[in-house]
Motif scaffolding. Structure first.
Motif, short mmCIF file in Angstrom:
data_model
loop_
_atom_site.label_atom_id
_atom_site.label_comp_id
_atom_site.label_asym_id
_atom_site.label_seq_id
_atom_site.Cartn_x
_atom_site.Cartn_y
_atom_site.Cartn_z
N THR A 67 62.31 46.85 15.80
CA THR A 67 62.50 45.67 14.94
C THR A 67 60.89 45.19 14.79
OG1 THR A 67 62.83 44.09 16.47
CG2 THR A 67 64.64 45.17 15.54
N ARG A 68 60.64 44.45 13.68
CA ARG A 68 59.49 43.74 13.65
C ARG A 68 59.65 42.30 14.19
NH1 ARG A 68 58.70 44.03 7.51
NH2 ARG A 68 60.86 44.30 7.38
N THR A 69 58.83 41.90 15.43
CA THR A 69 59.10 40.73 16.16
C THR A 69 58.11 39.80 15.96
OG1 THR A 69 58.35 41.91 18.02
CG2 THR A 69 60.70 41.62 17.93
N HIS A 70 58.39 38.42 16.17
CA HIS A 70 57.37 37.25 16.18
C HIS A 70 57.87 36.59 17.68
CE1 HIS A 70 56.24 33.37 15.28
NE2 HIS A 70 55.73 33.72 14.26
N GLU A 75 60.67 34.90 18.20
CA GLU A 75 61.91 35.86 18.50
C GLU A 75 62.05 36.30 19.81
OE1 GLU A 75 61.80 36.97 13.83
OE2 GLU A 75 60.98 38.21 15.04
N TYR A 100 70.59 45.70 16.11
CA TYR A 100 71.15 44.43 16.88
C TYR A 100 72.47 44.52 17.12
CZ TYR A 100 66.79 42.51 14.56
OH TYR A 100 65.61 42.44 14.37
N SER A 131 59.00 51.42 12.67
CA SER A 131 59.74 51.13 13.66
C SER A 131 59.47 52.41 14.92
CB SER A 131 61.35 51.34 13.30
OG SER A 131 61.60 50.31 12.61
N MET A 156 58.66 33.27 11.82
CA MET A 156 59.48 34.34 12.31
C MET A 156 58.74 35.42 11.89
SD MET A 156 61.92 33.96 8.75
CE MET A 156 62.25 32.08 9.00
N GLY A 157 59.29 36.73 12.17
CA GLY A 157 58.89 38.08 11.85
C GLY A 157 59.42 38.49 10.62
N GLY A 158 59.24 39.77 10.32
CA GLY A 158 59.25 40.47 9.08
C GLY A 158 60.89 40.87 8.85
N SER A 159 61.50 41.15 10.03
CA SER A 159 62.80 41.47 10.06
C SER A 159 63.73 40.15 9.63
CB SER A 159 63.38 41.87 11.21
OG SER A 159 62.70 43.31 11.44
N PRO A 185 67.68 38.19 18.17
CA PRO A 185 67.06 36.86 18.28
C PRO A 185 66.48 36.47 16.92
CG PRO A 185 65.55 38.52 18.95
CD PRO A 185 66.76 39.24 18.76
N ILE A 205 65.31 34.73 13.67
CA ILE A 205 65.07 33.13 13.30
C ILE A 205 65.83 32.82 12.03
CG2 ILE A 205 63.62 31.16 12.80
CD1 ILE A 205 63.23 32.59 15.63
#
Lengths: 311, 311, 311, 311
Positions: free
Chosen positions: A113-116, A119, B55, B143, B261-264, B289, B291
């Protein structure tokens, strides 16, 4: 058992011996654990990258933890990887390995996944909240494609979320900022600072790390234990000699022809070939879809062992 | 049911509605499936990226497939993602989703590990060999961090290993080489060429693709079905108008603040907020996780819907 | 002058002071050189990344080399970057900086283009053939997007193509393999093994490096010289204390707000702000299109200096 | 001459023929320009990636622009790349190519340095301010390692900073958002939307692009001109046939053995081999450190030409 805080010493990521049919070879795994324990290691890390955790099915993962935890029976701490893409799936693995006897879990940031960073922090907070054993962060950018920043790690350590970090980023400067940051932080106590490097364990210990988690310690646990002890005694010259011998040995990870196979096939194949040649495991097979080493490549593994005085 | 060869049309990657406690919300999922089927779609793809497959725990994944496959009961084909790091783990998911009623599986190249094209080919060959249903390749470099080459895909298609590809690489030129290569190849028949793009579905169909798997079709299935039909009629001007409306709507994936937050989180949160605002699902929650969107961000989703004539 | 073989010690990559109009500020540059020479450094590296070589026009580059080489007048070796995309353009810079008085040149692998190791080797061979002074390789993957392998470096060193390497890869394990490989190789003599790190200079020297090229040495040359001397004496504990003080100081590179500017703006801006606050240069301006530090960010630089005992 | 606003049609990035000694081969360059002009192209882009701008010295760059601009003498617009790492160096090239007769310049975002979108915007604003001719943005992430976002491009277009964009990102969905954004924006007029793709020119034109800048148009200018005209007439089926012929021809960029050379060597070597085989240029040499094609690889180029009806 309770994991020491901080965890220190040599904690090999334990290879997972497979049968020719790619099932977990339990007798070989037991022999490998004995080989490591007799080599003097201070803990065991099962289901890490070197363990081919990414390739093992859930029943295989469970079997590995049960086998190893049952066998060592509290003599030394057993950490288990809970390697999966996101928080809910990591939690499932955390529950499974804890039930199977692991004393602590090791988890990466989310991947795929694309995370921050927010997150990632949330990920570790949720995991720690819902897991009964200590949680170690696993910084492995080559697989996860993000790097855990020192700010993130120190914040989570200060809040008691993390019990330690295995740094496999290859970036010793960044790891140093975690080490010195943790030493200086009033709220961080017992946070284990472990390098995942095979090649600069002496450097990492010299700058304050607590221990090492080197894949190559499967092949030569005594070597890494000697290295750790020499560093502990401040015998840096002796440590360097030992480390350089291990660096030369580590060349075996490159035996696989890059035109035929990827880096995992070559490195994990070489570790297993070495364990097979040393008589520790019954079969050098790696999991699908990895490409097996050729006979010639396996012979070259043998030469590395001989040069290191291990055959 | 037997999946048509090739699979054609609009095959949405179905969102997975969650309760506030992050359990699968089965009634909402059923309503979403009805919304899509009534929208005229030609197949359903569960457990893809848009489904938050990364997830979902294994029981949740199973529940999703059982729910959807049971509900559509053979009216249209149900593809299911078998998303995991390597061959043995993908095989476990393939067995599970097949047992739960999926008509085909969708698998990426290995990830997390360091792979080689020969290993990717072996991965798909082993999966196809040990799976009873058609296998689709999922090309998702963002991914997986490798790109499936046209040589690889065409070789596997010619050998009957793959039933199709979902191309989410964003690289239409490379996809075109697969499309024209497949059309020209004497041994390739019935190989489904599906774009994962939301934004250039008309372009992909114009150059010979069989269909599309756009996440945004959850929000506006009728729009993508209209787009598909217009392309089929050769009404390229009409298709472009429809596509541009959908492109504007797709802007909703960017409502989430990238500082938070991230892109997902942003994209999947926006899809679910839109489905919630449209009354299809009961709760816009995304899995940990990620957001959650703020109230203001959700309002902006509403504006996108209104502008597209969907509220 | 003839560059010692191997080059050893602290060789700062010299910042290029600019006027508010972004011209080279020659008086400030002379003061900076004096500051470094009085600080005890063992050589100077102009036109590196820290020198903003990527931003300087050709006349500015020439002026920098002439100014510095003329001023030091053979007291210590002056290396000059020949930073450009490919062989022919690097050769032009090599000729220009040599004519301007540089004692050696420093060149990266080709960038912007898509390269192959065979092309990188050819690049360095052609450069060495057509340049009268020693050629150092600059390994800077963050800018060049390829990493120089130890095989490549050792092969070129053995053939007399390269006089040394500045390793700014951040990967100490890989650098170690170059260090030990060079020490062990019968045909390699006088090859300078220099780390570009600010943070693990003690570690690099402990494992056998000859010297360091740390950007932060602009701000605190005495500190890095002390560190080098302590390592030379085998006073590893004293070296670690000095290194940790410098690591803390290095935190100043992060003062720039990442929402407003990139890493170069922040790091180079902070170095120059520090030199300005220490009274060495007249103006902290960085070249276009870098974003200047705010007043508050500059104040934070001052706090880092104060904490390190430099104000 | 004044560049039309917007610039439309086929604008090949002109190869730079070299002598065996790697000097600019002016007679061949003139023949190549005639070949392109007779092929019906609508403009010329010199000193782009296909022109080996990254490999040409400053005198060579100047000679190319003077030669081409002098020869076409205002018959059609000549754009020239001002390819360098940062603003000040790009400005030097902009001044040089303008003095040499270029009608417009083409510039990438900064590279080699670590950039931020705010710095990229500032880069283009400074360039436009200090350059007398129109400025085109060149989006080439494979070389520059950042992508120009549609927000950035549309903002600069609306402020009159940019006259157009050459999109070589390969991401048609992202390009579409620039195209539709520019069409919809009240302050954007005459902004040229050019694709750098060889493979989806029909798709790009169908969704609203103004033209194309395909490297392969060196080899077959008539083909791309026909493709452009058919798209203009709305003959999408005819356009697709032409585009597919060109896609097949484009396979020649892959003739070079990836074990021996990088992608630039193969692609640029194949373009030049094709021009040599077609009798347009005297020598197929590419610049250092590129690896020349072997005889067998050159023969394969000939087969691609024959299959496309060009020999």
């Amino acid at each position: 058992m309770t994991v020491p805080a901080p965890l220190t010493g040599v904690v090999p990521p334990v290879c997972t011996p497979l049968t020719p049919e790619r099932e977990v070879d339990v007798p070989s795994l037991l022999r490998l654990v004995d080989h490591l324990v007799e080599g003097g290691v201070h803990g065991l890390f099962v289901l890490g990258s070197t363990s081919e955790a990414a390739y093992l099915t859930d029943p295989q993962r469970r079997l590995v933890v049960e086998t190893v935890a049952g066998h060592v029976a509290g003599q030394l701490p057993v950490l288990a990887g809970a390697i999966d893409m996101t928080t809910p799936r990591v939690l499932s693995h955390a529950a499974a390995v804890t039930a199977a006897g692991a004393d602590a879990i090791v988890a990466t940031a989310p991947f795929y996944t694309r995370t921050h960073p927010a997150e990632i922090a949330r990920h570790y907070r949720v995991i720690a909240e819902r897991t009964d054993v200590p949680v170690f962060a696993y910084d492995l950018p080559v697989s996860v494609h993000t790097k855990l920043s020192s700010e993130l790690l120190l914040g989570l350590a200060a809040d008691g979320v993390l019990a330690g970090v295995k740094d496999s980023s290859g970036d010793l400067g960044a790891f140093r900022s975690v080490v010195t940051g943790a030493r200086a932080h009033p709220d961080i106590r017992g946070f284990a600072l472990l390098t995942g490097s095979e090649l600069v364990v002496d450097s990492a210990l010299a700058l304050g790390a607590d221990g090492a988690v080197p894949g190559l310690a499967n092949v030569d646990p005594e070597g890494y234990v000697r290295l750790f002890l020499r560093c502990g005694e401040g015998d840096w010259a002796g440590a360097r000699v030992e480390q350089e011998r291990l660096c030369a040995l580590f060349g075996l990870v490159g035996v696989g022809d890059p035109a035929r196979m990827g880096g995992s096939s070559s490195a994990l194949g070489a570790f297993k070939a070495a364990l097979h040649l040393r008589g520790v495991i019954a079969c050098p097979a790696t999991a699908e879809p990895q490409i097996p080493l050729s006979e010639g490549e396996t012979e070259r593994v043998g030469k590395y062992l001989a040069a290191a005085g291990l055959l």
